[in-house]
Every structure is written in C-alpha cells, then in structure tokens.
Motif scaffolding. Structure first.
Motif, mmCIF file in Angstrom:
data_model
loop_
_atom_site.group_PDB
_atom_site.id
_atom_site.type_symbol
_atom_site.label_atom_id
_atom_site.label_comp_id
_atom_site.label_asym_id
_atom_site.label_seq_id
_atom_site.Cartn_x
_atom_site.Cartn_y
_atom_site.Cartn_z
ATOM 1 N N ASP A 112 -22.476 18.409 1.027
ATOM 2 C CA ASP A 112 -21.335 18.529 1.933
ATOM 3 C C ASP A 112 -20.817 17.137 2.243
ATOM 4 O OD1 ASP A 112 -19.452 19.085 3.820
ATOM 5 O OD2 ASP A 112 -20.808 20.048 5.252
ATOM 6 N N SER B 120 -18.499 15.425 6.154
ATOM 7 C CA SER B 120 -18.917 14.802 7.412
ATOM 8 C C SER B 120 -17.980 13.669 7.825
ATOM 9 C CB SER B 120 -20.345 14.262 7.292
ATOM 10 O OG SER B 120 -20.435 13.314 6.236
ATOM 11 N N ASP C 255 -21.695 8.981 -0.875
ATOM 12 C CA ASP C 255 -22.321 10.296 -1.001
ATOM 13 C C ASP C 255 -22.425 10.720 -2.470
ATOM 14 O OD1 ASP C 255 -22.641 10.563 1.714
ATOM 15 O OD2 ASP C 255 -20.842 11.779 2.014
#
Length: 298
Positions: free
Chosen positions: A112, A115, A147
């Motif tokens: 995910d 964020s 990420d």
C-alpha cells in the motif's frame, strides 16, 4: 442466491478458459522477470524506472479508464494470479478486487503506497477527504520511489543492485523536477485554479496553489453550492476550468458558460509522469495568469 452462484460459476469458467489460452500462447510475461502490477499508469512509471529490465510491469487502468468506476477484465485477473507484487493506491475499486487476487495468489505481496496521501479540505464545504492522486506531488513521489525500491528488493533480491542504482537515479530526477516546477510556479503562488474533478490537491499543496473543485464528494454541485462557486470564480477572475479525460465534461461546460471560461484538459493518470507534471505546471501558470493562447482547448 441462484443468480449469484451462476455468475460466480461463469466467472470461474471464464478464468479457466483464459488461463488455458494464455498457457498456449507466447505472452509478454517472461519466466525470468518479476511480474509487478499496480492500479494506475503513473505508479507503473516508478516501477519501470526502478525495476528496469528485471521487472515486467502492468497497470490495471488504461489511459482513459475512470478509476472510480473501474472493473478489471478477466484476462487481467488471470495475469494477476501470476504476479509477485502488487502496488496499491487504495482506490475504491481495489477494495473489491484485492481479496479475490489474494485468494488466487496467496504469495502475492501487496504494498500500500497510499500512506503519502494527505487529507484535503474540500473548498467551501470544510470537510476532510483523502486524495488518492498522491503521485501528482513530487515530494510524495520520493516516498513512492522508496516504497517501490524496498518492495522490489524483498520479492526479487537477486536484482537489488540494479534496483538500487535505478532508485538513486530516479531520486535525482525527482528532485530536479521539483525544482523546475517550483521555478515555473513561483510567480503564481497563492492563486486559485478551478478543476472539475479534484485530482490535483497534492500538486497544489507542494507549490502553494489553491485547488477549487467543482465536484463535491464526487457529485456535481447544485443550487446554492453552484451559485457560490460561480460567484467566487468571477470574483477571483478565474477564466479557465481544468478537466480530466477520464470524466464527463458536461458539468464543467455548464460552469464555463456561466463564467465565460475556457476548458482545458490535463491528465492526472498519464504514464509519462515527469514530462506530464512539467507540462501541467506550465499550463497552470498560463491558466492562472491569463487565458492561455498556446494550449489546445476543448
């Protein structure tokens, strides 16, 4: 219940048939590459930049798909069953499909990256909503890149040296892009711009602009809301409305007619992330200063 079971059975049969078809033909997914999926084209840009030739990247949404009304095709679901990693931006459609994906591919790593999304205050309505279009911010893009790099290193550590170099090169490009956009927009900081769909809140936050959306919680304004919007646009001297190619332009056209504004299309889902943001910055500058003369209008 009978119809629901019939639909599910039909869907599973379609998956099996497509799987058989894919197994008998040469596809773009080589056995030697890590297969990575994401929801939207701009995130595919980051994965491709970092993954290089080691990663096969696919985006669920196409250039003209509306992420708020998207449903994946059976062929995409089959391809997802072979993926090693999925990067989620937390669009609503992902809430429905991710459990199905995980059930067919238990080893899939779901990352995910939403964020970085910040809470946006809807203009005049004073209510908070999360803007999923996080990639429109080069500052948030630094975290997206981080990420992606770390996640690819987890699922395919054999490519970590390639990922690290590409990641470092990408960071330099993002910083340079941020500086260039900052210089383009420095003369219009504090100015308002009118958009139909509020996809540019993160961009506006980075560069001191104020996004004024026509849509309110995904719906076109009516009555008093519409009157206030038109009055403010006239008061601020706004003569351009920005729209996305993924959404209907009817509501924007009605407002444009009322305030004598032009409609200009900018794409928040362009896969050509860096060049697109640079182009959008120039369009915003011209649109906020005056009616642009070198931009094709709809």
């Amino acid at each position: 219940m009978k119809y629901k079971r019939f639909f599910e059975t039909f869907f599973l049969l379609a998956i099996i048939l497509i799987s058989t078809s894919l197994a008998n033909e040469t596809t773009a997914f080589g056995n030697d590459k890590t297969i990575a999926f994401t929801s939207v084209p701009p995130i595919a840009y980051f994965i491709e930049r970092i993954g290089g030739h080691e990663v096969q990247v696919e985006s669920l949404l196409g250039p003209n798909d509306d992420p708020h009304a998207f449903e994946p095709k059976p062929r995409q679901m089959v391809a997802l069953s072979k993926a090693r990693i999925y990067f989620s931006t937390n669009f609503p459609f992902e809430t429905n499909i991710l459990p199905k994906i995980k059930s067919s591919n238990p080893d899939l790593l779901v990352v995910d990256i939403s964020s970085g999304a910040i809470s946006m205050e809807d203009h005049d309505e004073k209510c908070q909503s999360s803007d999923p279009h996080i990639w429109t911010s080069p500052l948030v893009a630094l975290k997206i890149a981080d990420d992606v790099y770390r996640s690819l290193a987890i699922v395919s550590p054999e490519g970590v040296e390639v990922y690290r170099k590409n990641y470092q090169d990408l960071l330099k490009d993002i910083v340079a892009l941020d500086e260039e956009i900052w210089n383009i927009l420095k003369a219009v900081r504090g100015k308002k711009f009118l958009v139909f769909h509020p996809a540019w809140g993160h961009f506006a936050s980075d560069y001191g602009l104020i996004q004024v959306p026509i849509e309110v919680e995904g719906k076109e304004p009516k009555g008093a809301q519409l009157v206030r919007l038109i009055e403010e646009a006239r008061r601020e001297g706004i003569n351009v409305i920005f729209v996305s190619p993924q959404h209907s332009k009817k509501g924007a056209q009605a407002v444009a007619k009322a305030i004598g504004a032009q409609i200009i299309e900018i794409d928040p889902l362009s896969k050509d992330w860096a060049d697109n943001l640079k182009a959008v910055a120039k369009i915003f500058f011209e649109g906020v200063i005056n009616v642009p003369t070198k931009v094709s209008c709809l």
